[in-house]
Design a protein around this motif. Sequence first.
Motif, mmCIF file in Angstrom:
data_model
loop_
_atom_site.group_PDB
_atom_site.id
_atom_site.type_symbol
_atom_site.label_atom_id
_atom_site.label_comp_id
_atom_site.label_asym_id
_atom_site.label_seq_id
_atom_site.Cartn_x
_atom_site.Cartn_y
_atom_site.Cartn_z
ATOM 1 N N SER A 199 0.934 -1.271 -0.086
ATOM 2 C CA SER A 199 0.246 0.107 -0.080
ATOM 3 C C SER A 199 0.956 1.278 0.160
ATOM 4 C CB SER A 199 -1.196 -0.026 1.192
ATOM 5 O OG SER A 199 -1.460 1.278 1.224
ATOM 6 N N TYR A 201 0.352 4.003 1.186
ATOM 7 C CA TYR A 201 0.141 4.883 2.141
ATOM 8 C C TYR A 201 0.804 4.170 3.626
ATOM 9 C CZ TYR A 201 -3.337 6.288 -1.114
ATOM 10 O OH TYR A 201 -4.068 6.863 -2.323
ATOM 11 N N SER A 213 -0.906 6.589 -9.982
ATOM 12 C CA SER A 213 -2.353 7.224 -10.284
ATOM 13 C C SER A 213 -3.272 5.895 -9.843
ATOM 14 C CB SER A 213 -2.649 7.798 -11.200
ATOM 15 O OG SER A 213 -2.761 6.698 -12.471
ATOM 16 N N GLY A 214 -2.993 4.762 -9.827
ATOM 17 C CA GLY A 214 -3.871 3.558 -10.056
ATOM 18 C C GLY A 214 -4.261 3.286 -8.746
ATOM 19 N N ARG A 215 -3.411 3.756 -7.604
ATOM 20 C CA ARG A 215 -3.827 3.443 -6.178
ATOM 21 C C ARG A 215 -4.230 4.792 -5.522
ATOM 22 N NH1 ARG A 215 0.625 -0.471 -3.828
ATOM 23 N NH2 ARG A 215 2.145 0.993 -4.626
ATOM 24 N N LEU A 216 -4.576 5.693 -6.220
ATOM 25 C CA LEU A 216 -5.399 6.996 -5.653
ATOM 26 C C LEU A 216 -6.727 6.647 -5.111
ATOM 27 C CD1 LEU A 216 -4.382 9.706 -8.249
ATOM 28 C CD2 LEU A 216 -3.130 9.161 -6.199
ATOM 29 N N THR A 217 -7.022 6.990 -3.852
ATOM 30 C CA THR A 217 -8.367 6.661 -3.123
ATOM 31 C C THR A 217 -9.051 8.205 -2.935
ATOM 32 O OG1 THR A 217 -7.234 6.704 -1.028
ATOM 33 C CG2 THR A 217 -7.361 4.534 -2.297
ATOM 34 N N ASN A 228 -3.232 0.877 -15.570
ATOM 35 C CA ASN A 228 -3.435 2.381 -14.788
ATOM 36 C C ASN A 228 -4.314 2.041 -13.822
ATOM 37 O OD1 ASN A 228 -1.730 4.482 -15.400
ATOM 38 N ND2 ASN A 228 -2.119 3.913 -17.436
ATOM 39 N N GLN A 229 -4.954 0.764 -13.706
ATOM 40 C CA GLN A 229 -5.956 0.223 -12.627
ATOM 41 C C GLN A 229 -7.276 1.320 -12.844
ATOM 42 O OE1 GLN A 229 -4.927 -1.182 -8.751
ATOM 43 N NE2 GLN A 229 -2.784 -0.907 -9.426
ATOM 44 N N CYS A 230 -7.600 1.696 -14.029
ATOM 45 C CA CYS A 230 -8.398 2.661 -14.309
ATOM 46 C C CYS A 230 -9.996 1.969 -14.228
ATOM 47 C CB CYS A 230 -8.198 3.316 -15.508
ATOM 48 S SG CYS A 230 -9.193 4.834 -15.969
#
Lengths: 120, 242
Positions: free
Chosen positions: B71, B73, B100-104, B238-240
């Motif tokens: 993670s 974070y 960017s793919g792990r922005l929440t 990009n996990q979009c």
Amino acid sequence: MLLRRSGAKKNETYNLNVVTNADEGEVGVPNETFLLRIAEAVYEGNHEALVAIREEGKETLGEQALVDAIAVACGFNGITKVANATGIPLDETTEKDTVQMRKETKIDDYDDSHKSVVYR
Amino acid sequence: MIRFDVTVTTMVYQDQPLPIRESIALSHSDGIAAFAKAGTWFTAEQRLAILAEARQAHLCTLCGKRKKALSPYSEKGEHDSRGDLPDNIVEVIHRLITDSGRLTHSWFTSVLETGLSGEEYVEIVGAVSTSIILDGFADALGIAPLEPGGPVTGEPDRVTNEDVFDGGAWLPMLNLTQEMTDTGLPTGPNILRSMGLVPSAIQHFFGVMRSHYALADLDFAITRSQTELIAARVSSLNQCFY
């Protein structure tokens, strides 16, 4: 995923699960191995892979198709950042029409409700 | 004597070994030049600093550690930045570039809690995402990245676009009259409306993006299916969700 729609227009079915690594095999698109290499090298900014792609691409795709394929990859590498950073929902019809596909391809795992649990 | 301000587009990518379409060259000329001009919320100097910081992000040790972590974070620390921009802006730029793919949504909320406005955030997102296209394209073709030149005189007008609505995104979306197209998407899909707080950011980003992709009448030497395959794969990497 508009790949599904483009296949439907040509009465062809593509294996979308391969695109998201939810499955192994072939998607069913001409030159797909090389095109997927372009997508991955652009995403990773992998210089070594990009050098090889430029060389092989002239033969495999032709010069103009190579540049166009790179252009698409770069464009989507940018636009996905906009989508990821703004948390936009799916468009209404897309949301309705892709329920099963999103489940099968595991695209639902990219939704914020899932990411917020996994990435704390 | 009356004087008119005239924008002259300088053609880039001339004399390159691979054939770059004129539509792309023109849009990239405008796209890079826009960094040297005042935006809606940032000065030309700040926008140039945003571009420079986006180029710096790949070298950041903290971002490298976060990228490898389960993670992002869980890794704390300071970014390796150029020092020209506040920390909260650097955080947005670096995360957009490297992960960017792990922005929440909670990350987004935490960024705004540092005092960054939604409008400023949108302008940064538009500028950084545009730089990703421009620099990525040059990098992929093995040519030097475009340079914007020095800052052009002018001030940001700092006017909020009020013609927005809550469409379920993290930020208000552009209000548009919609019609359904035969692509299955409306005339103004959510991605186009996502930066509605700052129409100049929409113009900056999509001014470039439109030469790289279109839902219809895309005059490229690859087929629609090949185009969508690349688009889908990059989106997946990009996990979009969109």
